[in-house]
Motif scaffolding. Structure first.
Motif, PDB file in Angstrom:
ATOM      1  N   ASP A  28       0.811  -1.221   0.000  1.00 58.40           N
ATOM      2  CA  ASP A  28       0.000   0.000   0.000  1.00 58.40           C
ATOM      3  C   ASP A  28       0.844   1.271   0.000  1.00 58.40           C
ATOM      4  OD1 ASP A  28      -2.534  -1.236  -0.036  1.00 58.40           O
ATOM      5  OD2 ASP A  28      -2.377  -1.648   2.109  1.00 58.40           O
ATOM      6  N   VAL A  30       3.503   1.712  -2.000  1.00 56.75           N
ATOM      7  CA  VAL A  30       4.078   1.966  -3.319  1.00 56.75           C
ATOM      8  C   VAL A  30       3.082   2.545  -4.313  1.00 56.75           C
ATOM      9  CG1 VAL A  30       5.902   0.263  -3.040  1.00 56.75           C
ATOM     10  CG2 VAL A  30       3.762  -0.398  -4.126  1.00 56.75           C
ATOM     11  N   ARG A  31       1.813   2.519  -3.965  1.00 51.85           N
ATOM     12  CA  ARG A  31       0.819   3.152  -4.836  1.00 51.85           C
ATOM     13  C   ARG A  31      -0.112   3.984  -3.968  1.00 51.85           C
ATOM     14  NH1 ARG A  31      -0.190  -2.235  -4.328  1.00 51.85           N
ATOM     15  NH2 ARG A  31      -2.279  -2.778  -3.628  1.00 51.85           N
ATOM     16  N   ASP A  32      -0.633   5.019  -4.540  1.00 51.95           N
ATOM     17  CA  ASP A  32      -1.480   5.950  -3.802  1.00 51.95           C
ATOM     18  C   ASP A  32      -2.918   5.443  -3.812  1.00 51.95           C
ATOM     19  OD1 ASP A  32      -2.066   8.138  -2.309  1.00 51.95           O
ATOM     20  OD2 ASP A  32      -2.012   9.563  -3.964  1.00 51.95           O
ATOM     21  N   THR A  33      -3.337   4.852  -2.696  1.00 48.75           N
ATOM     22  CA  THR A  33      -4.685   4.312  -2.549  1.00 48.75           C
ATOM     23  C   THR A  33      -5.263   4.812  -1.227  1.00 48.75           C
ATOM     24  OG1 THR A  33      -4.064   2.339  -1.303  1.00 48.75           O
ATOM     25  CG2 THR A  33      -3.916   2.198  -3.717  1.00 48.75           C
ATOM     26  N   THR A  36      -3.184   3.790   1.716  1.00 50.81           N
ATOM     27  CA  THR A  36      -1.820   4.300   1.873  1.00 50.81           C
ATOM     28  C   THR A  36      -1.628   4.955   3.230  1.00 50.81           C
ATOM     29  OG1 THR A  36      -1.574   4.599  -0.503  1.00 50.81           O
ATOM     30  CG2 THR A  36      -0.058   5.820   0.891  1.00 50.81           C
ATOM     31  N   VAL A  66       8.229   4.185  -2.961  1.00 50.73           N
ATOM     32  CA  VAL A  66       6.942   4.513  -2.346  1.00 50.73           C
ATOM     33  C   VAL A  66       6.288   5.682  -3.072  1.00 50.73           C
ATOM     34  CG1 VAL A  66       7.558   3.637  -0.068  1.00 50.73           C
ATOM     35  CG2 VAL A  66       7.909   6.043  -0.578  1.00 50.73           C
ATOM     36  N   SER A  67       4.976   5.786  -2.935  1.00 51.41           N
ATOM     37  CA  SER A  67       4.255   6.883  -3.568  1.00 51.41           C
ATOM     38  C   SER A  67       4.695   8.204  -2.944  1.00 51.41           C
ATOM     39  CB  SER A  67       2.742   6.703  -3.397  1.00 51.41           C
ATOM     40  OG  SER A  67       2.363   6.948  -2.062  1.00 51.41           O
ATOM     41  N   GLU A  68       4.494   9.276  -3.667  1.00 58.73           N
ATOM     42  CA  GLU A  68       4.878  10.594  -3.160  1.00 58.73           C
ATOM     43  C   GLU A  68       4.135  10.930  -1.872  1.00 58.73           C
ATOM     44  OE1 GLU A  68       7.329  12.795  -3.976  1.00 58.73           O
ATOM     45  OE2 GLU A  68       7.978  11.125  -5.227  1.00 58.73           O
ATOM     46  N   ALA A  69       2.870  10.578  -1.788  1.00 59.50           N
ATOM     47  CA  ALA A  69       2.082  10.855  -0.584  1.00 59.50           C
ATOM     48  C   ALA A  69       2.679  10.116   0.616  1.00 59.50           C
ATOM     49  CB  ALA A  69       0.623  10.458  -0.788  1.00 59.50           C
ATOM     50  N   ALA A  70       3.030   8.859   0.419  1.00 61.40           N
ATOM     51  CA  ALA A  70       3.622   8.069   1.499  1.00 61.40           C
ATOM     52  C   ALA A  70       4.986   8.612   1.871  1.00 61.40           C
ATOM     53  CB  ALA A  70       3.720   6.600   1.099  1.00 61.40           C
ATOM     54  N   LYS A  71       5.761   8.976   0.881  1.00 59.89           N
ATOM     55  CA  LYS A  71       7.109   9.515   1.138  1.00 59.89           C
ATOM     56  C   LYS A  71       7.036  10.766   2.007  1.00 59.89           C
ATOM     57  CE  LYS A  71       9.839   9.180  -2.321  1.00 59.89           C
ATOM     58  NZ  LYS A  71      10.531   9.392  -3.593  1.00 59.89           N
TER      59      LYS A  71
END
Length: 76
Positions: A28, A30-33, A36, A66-71
């Motif tokens: 979760d 690595v993609r923005d869902t 996340t 990882v997605s930008e949001a997670a980062k």
């Protein structure tokens, strides 16, 4: 992603349940869902228990994928 999961599996300070939760959360991150943010919360909760070496190793592996949001949420 597999390397991060392997590092988590090798950590001796986490319970089997914590390891499973973290490993599942990698997907979760690595993609923005909608999941996340849940994964970010889990990482912030459990990864410090893993110890510095594993936490830094996981960060090193995941920082590029990882997605930008997670980062932004994990490492501001």
């Amino acid at each position: 992603m597999n390397a991060a999961k392997e590092l988590i599996a090798e950590e001796g300070r986490l319970s089997a349940e914590e390891k499973e939760v973290l490993s599942k959360s990698v997907d979760d991150l690595v993609r923005d869902t909608p999941s996340t943010q849940v994964a970010v919360t889990r990482f912030k909760k459990f990864l410090p228990k893993a110890g510095r070496e594993v936490a830094e190793g996981v960060r090193s592996v995941l920082v590029g994928i990882v997605s930008e949001a997670a980062k932004k949420a994990l490492w501001p």
